[in-house]
Design an enzyme around this catalytic site. Structure first.
Site, PDB file in Angstrom:
ATOM      1  CG  ASP A   1      -0.099  -0.213   2.467  1.00  0.00           C
ATOM      2  OD1 ASP A   1       0.674  -1.181   2.398  1.00  0.00           O
ATOM      3  OD2 ASP A   1      -0.501   0.383   3.390  1.00  0.00           O
TER       4      ASP A   1
ATOM      5  CG  ASP B   1     -15.035  32.295  33.585  1.00  0.00           C
ATOM      6  OD1 ASP B   1     -15.111  31.367  34.258  1.00  0.00           O
ATOM      7  OD2 ASP B   1     -14.165  32.643  33.005  1.00  0.00           O
TER       8      ASP B   1
ATOM      9  CB  THR C   1      -4.618  -7.328   4.695  1.00  0.00           C
ATOM     10  OG1 THR C   1      -3.448  -8.033   4.830  1.00  0.00           O
ATOM     11  CG2 THR C   1      -5.666  -8.146   5.435  1.00  0.00           C
TER      12      THR C   1
HETATM   13  C1  SPV Z   1     -11.024  29.607  30.249  1.00  0.00           C
HETATM   14  O1  SPV Z   1     -10.889  29.305  29.320  1.00  0.00           O
HETATM   15  O2  SPV Z   1     -12.162  29.625  31.199  1.00  0.00           O
HETATM   16  C2  SPV Z   1      -9.781  30.364  30.961  1.00  0.00           C
HETATM   17  C3  SPV Z   1      -8.672  30.784  29.924  1.00  0.00           C
HETATM   18  O3  SPV Z   1      -9.607  30.204  32.007  1.00  0.00           O
HETATM   19  S1  SPV Z   1      -9.281  32.584  29.982  1.00  0.00           S
HETATM   20  O4  SPV Z   1     -10.519  32.623  29.496  1.00  0.00           O
HETATM   21  O5  SPV Z   1      -8.243  33.174  28.927  1.00  0.00           O
HETATM   22  O6  SPV Z   1      -9.046  33.348  31.277  1.00  0.00           O
HETATM   23 MG    MG Z   2     -11.354  29.784  33.191  1.00  0.00          MG
END
Ligand code: SPV
Ligand code: MG
Length: 437
Positions: A97, A209, A127
């Site tokens: 191959d 976050d 094969t």
């Molecule tokens: C995340 O992805 O949540 C991080 C990286 O902590 S940052 O957003 O750059 O802080």
């Molecule tokens: Mg983070």
């Protein structure tokens, strides 16, 4: 051809999954002489394709116990010629191959080397109907254990100069990180693993976050990702939470098969590091943070699990001296790696850090998250001492505008026909997940 015990027969294999195609090579080889298997190392494979599912030692044990195999030696290069020059085999056996495609060059090099050493290439028909790649994929999904998956990050860091991880906030985004593949100059480029981001986990739940989305919920999400994937995952552990809880947290993260947690040296209500306004963010006292790291290191049950310390000095407008001082403390406390973060558009400060850092800690993995300095290439990061690059939020950022566009088009047109070109067909979506139909 009569078997001649004085003749050496060379067969180069990756052998991540053994099948009857390999057996045919070995059977053929036995007709010519004593078989030496050149077992391609993790490093050699990982620079061309995905790192093998089984480690070099595991693959070696399997081969050593196969009838007809006399010896297993490492093949440290994807190209066979180095070993041919070294071992001077009388024969080399390979499937036919490789006469086409990107392996043509490997064949040409092997023939050249064999001619110089007085050896001969024997090719047998490839094969059909079985391929290591499809078999490995099947095995990976069906046989992967938490332990094997967890151990893959350390293996990657040993085998590859730089590894790339892609953010995944649910199984469908993880399937993209699992399967996305680009073939370039004979290499198979793919992601090595997943980043479970606090930013995208929170955002996809419509939450800020700031550590509101709790650990157990995020781990449930990872469990679903692990149901359908085989690659290692690094967990964004935010600040790590209260140090009194950290040991329990580490145990549940590790038990799931997560390879590493990255914790950042912030305190108080956590804010995302890429926010323009940092006046309400505070960095943790370095000694207290180091204590958290050592609590985590004592709590982990396996040798494979890694705790990576994330230094936020540059995010909070502190200087390189502060960042380096913290790096020393965190490594002394047991950190297995360092992530140096920056929201600068240029990589100057992280490169200044990496130069200083790598002079002292050559073997400690260094992580970059190039979200703001995104013009930097993996090659430049590698040249500046980084071992791991995390694309931290790209799957979620890609999906939101795509969904918004279609929603607006439907509103505008009073129907969905105009959006067809933006969409996966119904058939494609049904075929994407095996077992849907
Ligand atoms: C995340 O992805 O949540 C991080 C990286 O902590 S940052 O957003 O750059 O802080
Ligand atoms: Mg983070």
């Amino acid at each position: 051809m009569k078997h001649n015990a004085n003749k050496k027969v060379y067969i180069g294999l990756a052998a991540d999954s053994i099948h009857h195609g390999h057996m045919r090579l070995i059977e053929k080889g036995r007709q010519y002489g004593k078989i030496i298997i050149g077992l391609i190392t993790d490093e050699a494979i990982a620079n061309y394709k995905r790192i093998p599912y089984l480690s070099y030692d595991q693959r070696k044990i399997i081969l050593m116990n196969l009838k007809g195999v006399d010896k297993v030696v490492p093949q440290k290069d994807y190209d066979y010629s180095t070993n041919i020059f070294k071992l001077k085999p009388d024969y080399m056996i390979h499937g036919d191959d490789w006469k086409q495609g990107h392996e043509k060059i490997l064949r040409a090099n092997a023939i050249k080397a064999l001619v110089k050493c007085g050896g001969k290439l024997i090719e047998i028909p490839y094969t059909r109907g079985i391929s290591s790649e499809s078999l490995t994929k099947f095995q990976n999904l069906n046989l992967i254990t938490s332990d094997t998956r967890r151990g893959m990050l350390r293996r990657l860091l040993e085998a590859k100069k730089i590894s790339r991880f892609l953010e995944a906030h649910n199984p469908i985004s993880a399937l993209i990180g699992e399967n996305a593949l680009v073939k370039k100059n004979g290499r198979h480029l793919s992601f090595d693993g997943f980043w479970s981001s606090s930013l995208t986990d929170s955002t996809s739940m419509g939450k800020p976050d700031n550590e509101y989305v709790d650990n157990s919920l995020r781990l449930t999400g990872i469990n679903h990702i692990f149901d359908v994937t085989s690659k290692p995952l690094i967990f964004d552990g935010d600040t790590g939470g209260k140090k009194e809880h950290f040991d329990m947290k580490i145990k549940s993260i590790e038990r799931l098969g997560v390879s590493a947690v990255i914790i950042e040296d912030k305190t108080g209500l956590k804010k995302n590091s890429l926010h323009q306004n940092t006046s309400n963010q505070t960095q943790e006292d370095a000694n207290i943070f180091a204590e958290k790291i050592s609590i985590g290191k004592k709590a982990q049950g396996s040798d494979d699990f890694m705790i990576i310390a994330r230094i936020e000095s540059f995010i909070l407008n502190k200087d390189i001296k502060d960042a380096m001082k913290r790096a020393h403390k965190y490594i002394e406390a047991g950190a297995d790696g360092i992530m140096i973060h920056s929201k600068s558009k240029k990589p100057n400060e992280i490169f200044e850090f990496s130069k200083k850092f790598k002079k002292i800690y050559k073997d400690i993995p260094l992580v970059s998250v190039p979200s703001s300095y995104n013009h930097v290439t993996e090659k430049q990061l590698l040249e500046n001492g980084f071992n791991l690059v995390i694309y931290a939020n790209h799957m979620l950022r890609a999906s939101y505008p795509a969904m918004m566009k279609v929603a607006l088009q439907i509103l505008k047109n009073g129907r969905s026909k105009e959006s067809d070109k933006e969409l996966f067909s119904i058939n494609d979506i049904l075929n994407l997940i095996p077992g849907t139909k």
